[in-house]
Design a protein around this motif. Structure first.
Motif, PDB file in Angstrom:
ATOM      1  N   UNK A 180      14.123  -7.009  12.685  1.00 47.92           N
ATOM      2  CA  UNK A 180      13.651  -7.784  11.095  1.00 47.92           C
ATOM      3  C   UNK A 180      14.938  -7.819  10.466  1.00 47.92           C
ATOM      4  N   UNK A 181      14.827  -7.607   9.216  1.00 52.60           N
ATOM      5  CA  UNK A 181      15.776  -8.099   8.271  1.00 52.60           C
ATOM      6  C   UNK A 181      16.692  -6.870   7.794  1.00 52.60           C
ATOM      7  N   UNK A 182      15.666  -5.796   7.978  1.00 48.84           N
ATOM      8  CA  UNK A 182      16.469  -4.740   7.452  1.00 48.84           C
ATOM      9  C   UNK A 182      17.262  -4.172   8.915  1.00 48.84           C
ATOM     10  N   UNK A 183      17.177  -3.913  10.208  1.00 53.15           N
ATOM     11  CA  UNK A 183      18.194  -3.836  10.701  1.00 53.15           C
ATOM     12  C   UNK A 183      19.395  -4.835  11.606  1.00 53.15           C
ATOM     13  N   UNK A 184      18.655  -5.519  11.590  1.00 51.86           N
ATOM     14  CA  UNK A 184      19.688  -7.032  11.689  1.00 51.86           C
ATOM     15  C   UNK A 184      21.037  -7.196  10.087  1.00 51.86           C
ATOM     16  N   UNK A 185      21.122  -6.142   9.085  1.00 53.36           N
ATOM     17  CA  UNK A 185      21.635  -6.035   8.517  1.00 53.36           C
ATOM     18  C   UNK A 185      22.536  -4.909   8.727  1.00 53.36           C
ATOM     19  N   UNK A 186      21.820  -3.911   9.578  1.00 49.77           N
ATOM     20  CA  UNK A 186      22.822  -2.986  10.358  1.00 49.77           C
ATOM     21  C   UNK A 186      23.591  -3.907  11.409  1.00 49.77           C
ATOM     22  N   UNK A 187      23.587  -4.656  11.934  1.00 49.38           N
ATOM     23  CA  UNK A 187      24.271  -5.219  13.260  1.00 49.38           C
ATOM     24  C   UNK A 187      25.551  -6.196  12.300  1.00 49.38           C
ATOM     25  N   UNK A 188      24.802  -6.285  11.493  1.00 41.90           N
ATOM     26  CA  UNK A 188      25.562  -7.547  10.974  1.00 41.90           C
ATOM     27  C   UNK A 188      27.333  -7.011  10.053  1.00 41.90           C
ATOM     28  N   UNK A 189      26.734  -5.611   9.770  1.00 45.51           N
ATOM     29  CA  UNK A 189      27.731  -5.020   8.887  1.00 45.51           C
ATOM     30  C   UNK A 189      28.766  -4.388   9.716  1.00 45.51           C
ATOM     31  N   UNK A 190      28.314  -4.165  11.200  1.00 46.15           N
ATOM     32  CA  UNK A 190      28.559  -3.687  12.058  1.00 46.15           C
ATOM     33  C   UNK A 190      29.939  -4.837  13.243  1.00 46.15           C
ATOM     34  N   UNK A 191      29.174  -6.155  12.967  1.00 42.03           N
ATOM     35  CA  UNK A 191      30.231  -6.552  13.749  1.00 42.03           C
ATOM     36  C   UNK A 191      30.950  -7.443  12.267  1.00 42.03           C
ATOM     37  N   UNK A 192      30.739  -7.638  10.844  1.00 41.66           N
ATOM     38  CA  UNK A 192      32.093  -7.749   9.933  1.00 41.66           C
ATOM     39  C   UNK A 192      33.031  -6.641   9.948  1.00 41.66           C
ATOM     40  N   UNK A 193      33.123  -5.462  10.486  1.00 40.41           N
ATOM     41  CA  UNK A 193      33.775  -4.362  10.088  1.00 40.41           C
ATOM     42  C   UNK A 193      34.360  -4.383  11.282  1.00 40.41           C
ATOM     43  N   UNK A 194      33.970  -4.931  12.741  1.00 38.70           N
ATOM     44  CA  UNK A 194      34.726  -5.175  14.186  1.00 38.70           C
ATOM     45  C   UNK A 194      35.520  -6.457  13.831  1.00 38.70           C
ATOM     46  N   UNK A 195      35.473  -7.098  13.198  1.00 46.04           N
ATOM     47  CA  UNK A 195      36.195  -8.006  13.328  1.00 46.04           C
ATOM     48  C   UNK A 195      37.454  -8.481  12.200  1.00 46.04           C
ATOM     49  N   UNK A 196      36.775  -6.938  10.942  1.00 48.08           N
ATOM     50  CA  UNK A 196      38.008  -6.492  10.454  1.00 48.08           C
ATOM     51  C   UNK A 196      39.458  -6.207  10.754  1.00 48.08           C
ATOM     52  N   UNK A 197      38.690  -4.813  12.572  1.00 49.32           N
ATOM     53  CA  UNK A 197      39.801  -4.025  13.235  1.00 49.32           C
ATOM     54  C   UNK A 197      39.792  -4.375  14.089  1.00 49.32           C
ATOM     55  N   UNK A 198      39.578  -6.341  13.929  1.00 48.39           N
ATOM     56  CA  UNK A 198      40.043  -6.726  15.795  1.00 48.39           C
ATOM     57  C   UNK A 198      41.681  -6.660  15.855  1.00 48.39           C
ATOM     58  N   UNK A 199      41.720  -6.642  17.545  1.00 44.76           N
ATOM     59  CA  UNK A 199      43.424  -6.364  17.403  1.00 44.76           C
ATOM     60  C   UNK A 199      43.790  -8.404  17.096  1.00 44.76           C
ATOM     61  N   UNK A 200      44.007  -8.677  15.694  1.00 42.74           N
ATOM     62  CA  UNK A 200      44.378 -10.060  15.462  1.00 42.74           C
ATOM     63  C   UNK A 200      45.521  -9.751  15.092  1.00 42.74           C
ATOM     64  N   UNK A 201      46.481 -10.759  15.747  1.00 40.75           N
ATOM     65  CA  UNK A 201      47.768 -11.285  15.330  1.00 40.75           C
ATOM     66  C   UNK A 201      48.235 -11.903  13.991  1.00 40.75           C
ATOM     67  N   UNK A 202      47.528 -11.733  13.549  1.00 43.50           N
ATOM     68  CA  UNK A 202      46.894 -12.317  12.016  1.00 43.50           C
ATOM     69  C   UNK A 202      45.363 -11.090  11.125  1.00 43.50           C
ATOM     70  N   UNK A 203      45.342 -10.508  10.339  1.00 47.99           N
ATOM     71  CA  UNK A 203      43.701  -9.423   9.888  1.00 47.99           C
ATOM     72  C   UNK A 203      43.837 -10.398   8.909  1.00 47.99           C
ATOM     73  N   UNK A 204      42.165 -10.688   9.729  1.00 45.17           N
ATOM     74  CA  UNK A 204      41.200 -11.182   8.892  1.00 45.17           C
ATOM     75  C   UNK A 204      40.241 -10.018   8.605  1.00 45.17           C
TER      76      UNK A 204
END
Length: 521
Positions: free
Chosen positions: A421-445
């Motif tokens: 449902x939307x409430x749970x999916x918002x938590x999963x999506x925010x976890x994905x967003x934070x994982x992208x920000x913390x990813x080992x990328x040559x340029x932080x995005x």
């Protein structure tokens, strides 16, 4: 051979033999009357009648198509009577036509059956004995009471030898035909089994199906006790030795450093190892246990048949592997290793259908990398590709095992969250967003995410994608690096149906502004 050729064809060939024998007797009698020492005219009449009668019977057999066996048995009796009369009219046992008895016995044995050949030999021998004792009783000969039996017969004790010779000829011809037919039957069975294997391999589109078909053929058809297929990574002595040699079949002892072989064919003393090569490349190695002791020739034939089957299976295995690779390339994005948009749309349709059946929620999350155009412009496309790879890895690690992630296009990704449902999916999506920000990328995005839930925000697949897309742009307009849930609500509007009655249809309401005031990326 008898079992492989239709009966009508064999009977037709036998009729040709009858006609040829009749023509030979007629030609010899007419051109050289002295060959028919006793009654050349009577021999001509009897032979003409014989050829006409058998020819008519053959035509009747072809047209009627019934009672073929009874008619052919009757004609064999007629053959014997005609040949007996030919010998009587030509001087008895010393007649030049006595060779036709042997020709007839061999022809019947090879063209009809072994039993019929033996019966023909016994029939000819019986007629010779009847003529011999009829001569002694004056029933056959110059003073015979019946005109048809009046002939200068000269039969002696050699008649018994001639009758025995006919029987020996029939037995020899039967043995020869039996050996020949056995080989033909065996080849026909092997060819049929190989054709069945070829059909099964052609229908097998997965490597596992090809291996299963080959193993089943080797055990059930070729008689091997146990069979296994080793991939090129197996390092057993038996497998590596077979792959290193230019031989079709190698019988080897199973003793030695063979851990894989001990696991799959435990207790095998001797195995047949066959390298499976396709396009000059080793694709696998077939290892089979012969099982119970067989005759040397039978073992050689089975090994050769197994080698042919393995060669054909190698091509099928190579084709199945290439097909699997092509299908994989068609579904997977080459840069990120995630499913591509085409594969994702198939998964999306399947999950929507499943949600309709189970009435469970399905959430779609669209993810866009913020300011990705600037990354390409400043750092180059190679760095941009590395950033996308890092983002893909972060998404894959952050979602659940049941979720389906994909590269949706360019710098955009998508994730399907089944039964979420939307409430749970918002938590999963925010976890994905934070994982992208913390990813080992040559340029932080960072990334902006929009989510929409089926059927809460949309009741069709197209509307679901549009709702998630609208939520994504809400995140961008709000400053990026955030997750926004769709605010669409589903209502019902009433409109006229096709036949004038009222029909209801779900309606999704919401904004569809695709503008991005925050700039590109």
């Amino acid at each position: 051979m008898n079992a492989l050729v239709p009966l009508s064809t064999r009977l037709g060939a036998l009729q040709l033999v009858r006609t040829a024998m009749g023509m030979l007797v007629l030609g010899a009698t007419v051109l050289r009357p002295q060959l028919a020492e006793g009654s050349p005219r009577r021999l001509v009449v009897v032979t003409v009648a014989y050829v006409a009668a058998t020819g008519t019977a053959e035509l009747a057999r072809r047209w009627s198509g019934r009672r073929r066996l009874r008619l052919s048995s009757t004609l064999l009796l007629v053959d014997g009577v005609w040949l007996a009369l030919a010998l009587l009219y030509d001087g008895g046992a010393g007649s030049a036509f006595s060779v036709l008895l042997y020709v007839h016995v061999v022809a019947v044995t090879l063209l009809v059956s072994y039993r019929s050949g033996l019966e023909a030999a016994l029939w000819h021998g019986l007629l010779l004995f009847v003529a011999y004792y009829g001569q002694l009783a004056a029933v056959v000969g110059p003073d015979a009471p019946l005109a048809v039996l009046r002939a200068p017969v000269v039969l002696s004790d050699a008649t018994a030898i001639q009758a025995g010779g006919l029987l020996l000829v029939a037995i020899a011809a039967a043995l020869f035909a039996s050996v020949n037919e056995g080989a033909l039957r065996r080849h026909a069975i092997e060819l049929g089994a190989f054709a069945d294997l070829a059909d099964e391999l052609a229908a097998s589109q997965q490597p596992t199906a090809v291996v299963e078909a080959l193993v089943d053929h080797a055990t059930t058809v070729l008689g091997f006790q146990r069979t296994a297929v080793a991939d090129p990574s197996v390092t057993d002595e038996v497998v590596t030795a077979a792959g290193a040699e230019d031989v079709g079949v190698a019988r080897r002892s199973a003793a030695g450093a063979n851990p894989w072989l001990d696991a799959v064919l435990h207790g095998a003393d001797e195995v047949v190892a066959i390298p499976m090569v396709a396009g000059g490349q080793l694709v696998a190695t077939l290892v089979a246990e012969p099982g119970r002791r067989r005759r040397w020739r039978a073992a050689r034939r089975a090994d050769a048949a197994l080698a042919r089957s393995a060669a054909h299976a190698a091509l099928a295995l190579r084709g199945a592997a290439l097909l699997e690779e092509i299908e994989q390339l068609a579904r997977v994005d080459a840069l990120t290793g995630l499913p591509n948009r085409r594969a994702f749309e198939v998964d999306l349709q399947r999950e929507v259908d499943r949600s309709d059946r189970t009435r469970g929620p399905l959430t779609l999350a669209l993810i866009d990398v913020d300011h990705f155009k600037q990354v390409n412009d400043v750092h180059g496309h190679q760095v941009g590709d590395e950033v996308l790879q890092a983002v893909a890895t972060a998404i894959r690690d952050a979602v659940r095992d049941v979720d389906l992630e994909a590269r949706y296009g360019g710098e955009e990704f998508a994730v399907l969250l089944p039964d979420c449902p939307t409430v749970v999916s918002a938590t999963v999506a925010d976890r994905v967003r934070r994982a992208i920000s913390a990813a080992a990328s040559p340029v932080p995005v960072t990334a902006s995410i929009g989510i929409a839930t089926y059927p809460a925000n949309a009741t069709t697949l197209r509307a679901l994608v549009q709702a998630a897309d609208e939520a994504l742009y809400e995140s961008k307009r709000a400053g990026r690096d955030r997750c926004t849930a769709s605010r669409r609500t589903v209502g019902v509007e009433v409109e006229a149906g096709a036949h004038g009655e009222a029909a209801s249809r779900p309606r999704a309401s919401g904004r569809s502004d695709r503008g991005d005031p925050g700039g590109p990326g």
